[in-house]
Design an enzyme around this catalytic site. Structure first.
Site, PDB file in Angstrom:
ATOM      1  N   THR A   1       0.820  -1.218   0.000  1.00  0.00           N
ATOM      2  CA  THR A   1       0.000   0.000   0.000  1.00  0.00           C
ATOM      3  C   THR A   1       0.855   1.269   0.000  1.00  0.00           C
ATOM      4  O   THR A   1       1.912   1.320   0.622  1.00  0.00           O
ATOM      5  CB  THR A   1      -0.902  -0.015   1.250  1.00  0.00           C
ATOM      6  OG1 THR A   1      -1.604  -1.253   1.268  1.00  0.00           O
ATOM      7  CG2 THR A   1      -1.893   1.128   1.257  1.00  0.00           C
TER       8      THR A   1
ATOM      9  N   SER B   1      -6.307  -0.033  -2.514  1.00  0.00           N
ATOM     10  CA  SER B   1      -7.144  -1.015  -3.207  1.00  0.00           C
ATOM     11  C   SER B   1      -6.662  -1.260  -4.638  1.00  0.00           C
ATOM     12  O   SER B   1      -6.574  -2.398  -5.091  1.00  0.00           O
ATOM     13  CB  SER B   1      -8.597  -0.535  -3.262  1.00  0.00           C
ATOM     14  OG  SER B   1      -9.109  -0.451  -1.950  1.00  0.00           O
TER      15      SER B   1
ATOM     16  N   GLY C   1       3.003  -3.035   8.362  1.00  0.00           N
ATOM     17  CA  GLY C   1       3.226  -3.301   9.784  1.00  0.00           C
ATOM     18  C   GLY C   1       4.660  -3.733  10.041  1.00  0.00           C
ATOM     19  O   GLY C   1       5.230  -4.498   9.267  1.00  0.00           O
TER      20      GLY C   1
ATOM     21  N   GLY D   1     -23.935   0.230  30.194  1.00  0.00           N
ATOM     22  CA  GLY D   1     -22.892   1.240  30.439  1.00  0.00           C
ATOM     23  C   GLY D   1     -21.539   0.611  30.733  1.00  0.00           C
ATOM     24  O   GLY D   1     -20.506   1.090  30.258  1.00  0.00           O
TER      25      GLY D   1
ATOM     26  N   GLU E   1      -6.202  -5.817   4.023  1.00  0.00           N
ATOM     27  CA  GLU E   1      -6.269  -7.033   3.196  1.00  0.00           C
ATOM     28  C   GLU E   1      -7.447  -7.014   2.236  1.00  0.00           C
ATOM     29  O   GLU E   1      -8.061  -8.049   1.976  1.00  0.00           O
ATOM     30  CB  GLU E   1      -6.337  -8.279   4.085  1.00  0.00           C
ATOM     31  CG  GLU E   1      -5.021  -8.708   4.638  1.00  0.00           C
ATOM     32  CD  GLU E   1      -3.938  -8.874   3.575  1.00  0.00           C
ATOM     33  OE1 GLU E   1      -4.265  -9.169   2.410  1.00  0.00           O
ATOM     34  OE2 GLU E   1      -2.776  -8.686   3.912  1.00  0.00           O
TER      35      GLU E   1
END
Ligand SMILES: CC/C=C\C/C=C\C/C=C\C/C=C\C/C=C\C/C=C\C=C\C(=O)SCCNC(=O)CCNC(=O)[C@H](O)C(C)(C)COP(=O)(O)OP(=O)(O)OC[C@H]1O[C@@H](n2cnc3c(N)ncnc32)[C@H](O)[C@@H]1OP(=O)(O)O
Ligand SMILES: Cc1cc2nc3c(=O)[nH]c(=O)nc-3n(C[C@H](O)[C@H](O)[C@H](O)COP(=O)(O)OP(=O)(O)OC[C@H]3O[C@@H](n4cnc5c(N)ncnc54)[C@H](O)[C@@H]3O)c2cc1C
Length: 643
Positions: free
Chosen positions: A118, A124, A157, A381, A404
């Site tokens: 990317t 994409s 990553g 809550g 992905e």
């Protein structure tokens, strides 16, 4: 049921052993994580990853055990990219020689890799990537370059601070001619002192959603300034560049360049049930402990799990967790089969596998992300507290809808596969998950035969309903597409309907895999009967949720749709007595859940009270800032009107 969930007794034993190993080791403590700053958080993760690697080696863990160990440590880090993407990319796209050179280095972690595809401007659209790899015949090298800001690699990553190497996807250019996007092995850092190599700019892209979860990962930015790499570092299984600069393509289809994504999407589907079951386990246990209203004569109030509305929100998610577990298992076997075929140069089942991994990735991640948030609401809550375990789980999980393969983009890939299958119907019989499209005549003509709510407790009736709905939606799209002169324009115009048809197709896969599972592989009648109930809940819940599709395609009458809903309500009462057993069967330990609300012993309130006191704000009665900023206000005695 634990064995049915795990897949086999052996699988259960391996995961159980690893869960206990992690839970009993203080190094893997994680409750205090949300209180850490970014640098501490990151260093803490590096420490855990190093310790895990030592354990893997000292205890000689198998690959399967090592995967479970990393899973239970429950902190995304650079090793995920190394094992799940860098190594598979070399395995799938490298030549024999490349595998021989690089895999031993990667498998012993003498090098640490990431997957740099990317860019800032494109994710994409892989064909739109801008990074260039230009062949220099004089030196027998590729020159890697980032020609624009938008060509900066962005997101990989582990790349910001850890990875020494990356598979970089770039446009191959030879003598000014563009030959498509290819993968290149590029060294990023010195193996001596870890500094970035000359010509590279490397950094972290900044904090992400949530706090203590994905910020343990150093997602990176990378720019190249004419960086040279040897020619033999282009992954050359699909295409080759000779030292004379000749570009050649082997018999292997180009799509194999996308093979790593197929592999990871399969893993993501298999992992969806882990995340959803975790949220469902917390919400179910808490719903049994939590009581509201309904007290008579001073007796206890009603457990919230006994409210029909709570059941109608919770039990379909419980059933979905099981459905995703089984479809993940099924997809894994489909993938193992295709992997073996690809190694033997048989590419025939790749398109179907691509459609299944893409579509099921989109279906399971979207439902899981929404399901985790629903579980948070089901806990009222207290679900909003970090100590419930749900906010961090949600923050960790939601990016799965984007990474992905963005989910809508993935569903459009399924649509392409379905449209192609339909347009080939005259001369090519569809097989596998698309086989039902070969039976269009009865599926388009016959309508549902259900007459009573009981009739819905029939796998054949359910399967036919899902097949008819999917077939009618897919064929309908095909017919409307045929009216367009330009098929690409038609595809774009009808893309909303195509995505819905793809979802119907993918839901059919999950439902039919669940039914198949019941038919063949469940040990024990009690277990089988209980799973049957969940299977019906899953299918009838989907039918109810999407009843618009079933009605609009004319397969069901409104009466039949309402009978399905009536049966669904009855089924909830059958799930209720086993609800806790169903979630205990996930075998999630308290350490893994990291949730006060989801404790196995149900001791929620004292532990919730105790957890609050661990907050750093409770270290003292008067905290920093009170004297400086609050006391002056209290002492000024000004009326706001006079300010
Ligand atoms: C808490 C955690 C703790 C511990 C974890 C422990 C263990 C970890 C375990 C698992 C890890 C699991 C998950 C990972 C975790 C986190 C995420 C981390 C990393 C994330 C990484 C990334 O995101 S990497 C980047 C991914 N990028 C994408 O997915 C891009 C999406 N785009 C595409 O795939 C393609 O570009 C496209 C398919 C959308 C379009 O491609 P295009 O080139 O335009 O081609 P088309 O013309 O459409 O298609 C050409 C033909 O090729 C066929 N095709 C497309 N894709 C594939 C494919 N993958 N395989 C096979 N075939 C493919 C397509 O159908 C066309 O076929 P035709 O026959 O029609 O020509
Ligand atoms: C946590 C995380 C980790 C990641 N790790 C990595 C990594 O390790 N390596 C790596 O290379 N990448 C990584 N990525 C990047 C990731 O793969 C991309 O973000 C992802 O593929 C989506 O691409 P995009 O960001 O370009 O989305 P976009 O395509 O820009 O999506 C934006 C919107 O446009 C829509 N859209 C796009 N195209 C179409 C179309 N054709 N038709 C209709 N709608 C369309 C989408 O549906 C979406 O709504 C990571 C991302 C995240 C969030």
């Amino acid at each position: 049921m634990k064995v049915a969930w795990a897949g086999s007794r052996e699988a259960f034993q391996v995961s159980d052993r690893m869960a206990k190993l992690v839970a009993n080791d203080p190094v893997f403590e994680k409750f205090s994580k949300p209180m850490l700053g970014r640098k501490e958080l990151f260093k803490n993760t590096l420490r855990k990853a190093a310790y895990a690697w030592k354990l893997i080696n000292d205890l000689r863990l198998t690959e399967e055990e090592a995967k479970w160990l990393r899973h239970y440590i429950d902190e995304p880090n650079y090793t995920d990219l190394h094992w799940e993407m860098f190594v598979p990319a070399i395995e799938g796209q490298g030549t024999k020689e490349q595998k021989k050179k690089w895999l031993p280095l990667a498998q012993t972690m003498q090098i640490i890799g990431t997957y740099a595809q990317t860019e800032l401007g494109h994710g994409s659209n892989v064909q739109g990537l801008e990074t260039t790899a230009t062949f220099d015949r004089q030196t027998d090298e590729f020159v890697m370059h980032s020609p624009t800001l938008t060509s900066s690699k962005w997101w990989p990553g582990g790349m910001a601070k850890v990875a020494t190497h990356a598979i970089v996807y770039a446009r191959l250019i030879i003598d000014g001619l563009f030959h498509g996007v290819h993968g290149f092995i590029v060294q990023l850092r010195s193996l001596e002192d870890h500094s970035p190599l000359p010509g590279l700019t490397l950094g972290d892209i900044g904090m992400k959603f949530g706090h203590g979860t994905y910020n343990t990962m150093d997602n990176g930015v990378l720019r190249f300034d004419h960086v040279r790499i040897p020619r033999n570092q282009m992954l050359m299984r699909v295409s080759q560049v000779t030292k004379e600069g000749k570009y050649a393509q082997s018999d292997v289809p180009r799509q194999l360049l996308y093979g790593t994504m197929v592999s990871v999407r399969q893993t993501i589907v298999a992992d969806a049930s882990k995340a959803l079951s975790r949220a469902v386990c917390i919400a179910t246990r808490y719903s049994v402990v939590r009581r509201q209203f309904g007290s008579r004569n001073g007796g206890p109030e009603t457990q919230v799990i006994d409210y029909k509305t709570q059941q109608s929100r919770l039990f379909p998610l419980l059933a979905s967790a099981y459905a995703f577990r089984f479809v993940g298992e099924w997809l894994k076997s489909l993938y193992i089969d295709v992997k073996q075929r690809l190694e033997a140069n048989d590419f025939s089942t790749l398109p179907e596998t691509h459609a299944c991994t893409a579509g099921l990735k989109a279906l399971t991640t979207a439902a899981t992300a929404d399901g985790i948030e629903e579980c948070r609401k089901l806990c009222g809550g207290h679900g909003y507290l970090i100590s419930s375990g749900l906010p961090e789980l949600f923050a960790f999980y939601v990016p799965a809808c984007s990474y992905e393969g963005e989910n809508v983009v993935m569903m459009l890939q399924v649509a392409r596969f379905l449209v192609k299958t339909v347009s080939n119907l005259g001369y090519k019989q569809p097989v596998g998950t698309a086989a039902y499209l070969g039976r269009v005549t009865p599926l388009l003509q016959n309508n549902c035969a259900v007459q009573t709510a009981e009739d819905w407790l029939n796998p054949d009736a359910i399967l036919e309903a899902f097949e008819a709905r999917a077939a009618r939606m897919v064929i309908g799209c095909g017919e409307r597409l045929a009216m367009f002169e330009n098929p690409e324009e038609g595809f774009a115009e009808l893309s909303i309907d195509l995505v819905e048809a793809s979802l119907a197709h993918c839901q059919l896969i999950t439902v039919s895999v669940f039914i198949q599972k019941l038919n063949h592989e469940i040990p024990g009648n009690g277990v089988k009967r209980s799973l049957e109930v969940l299977c019906y809940v899953y299918a009838l819940f989907l039918l109810h949720k999407h009843q618009g599709d079933f009605l609009a395609t004319g397969y069901l009458t409104p009466k039949q749709a309402s009978l399905a809903n009536e049966q669904l309500r009855t089924l909830y009462s059958k799930v209720r007595p086993n609800a806790i057993a169903f979630v205990d069967s996930f075998n999630h330990m308290d350490h893994y859940l990291c949730s006060v609300l989801g404790r196995y012993d149900g001791n929620v309130y004292p532990k919730l009270y105790e957890a609050a006191w661990k907050d750093p704000l409770n270290d003292s009665d008067i905290v920093d800032g009170i004297q400086q900023y609050v006391q002056p206000i209290l002492k000024q005695k000004l009326h706001y009107a006079k300010l």
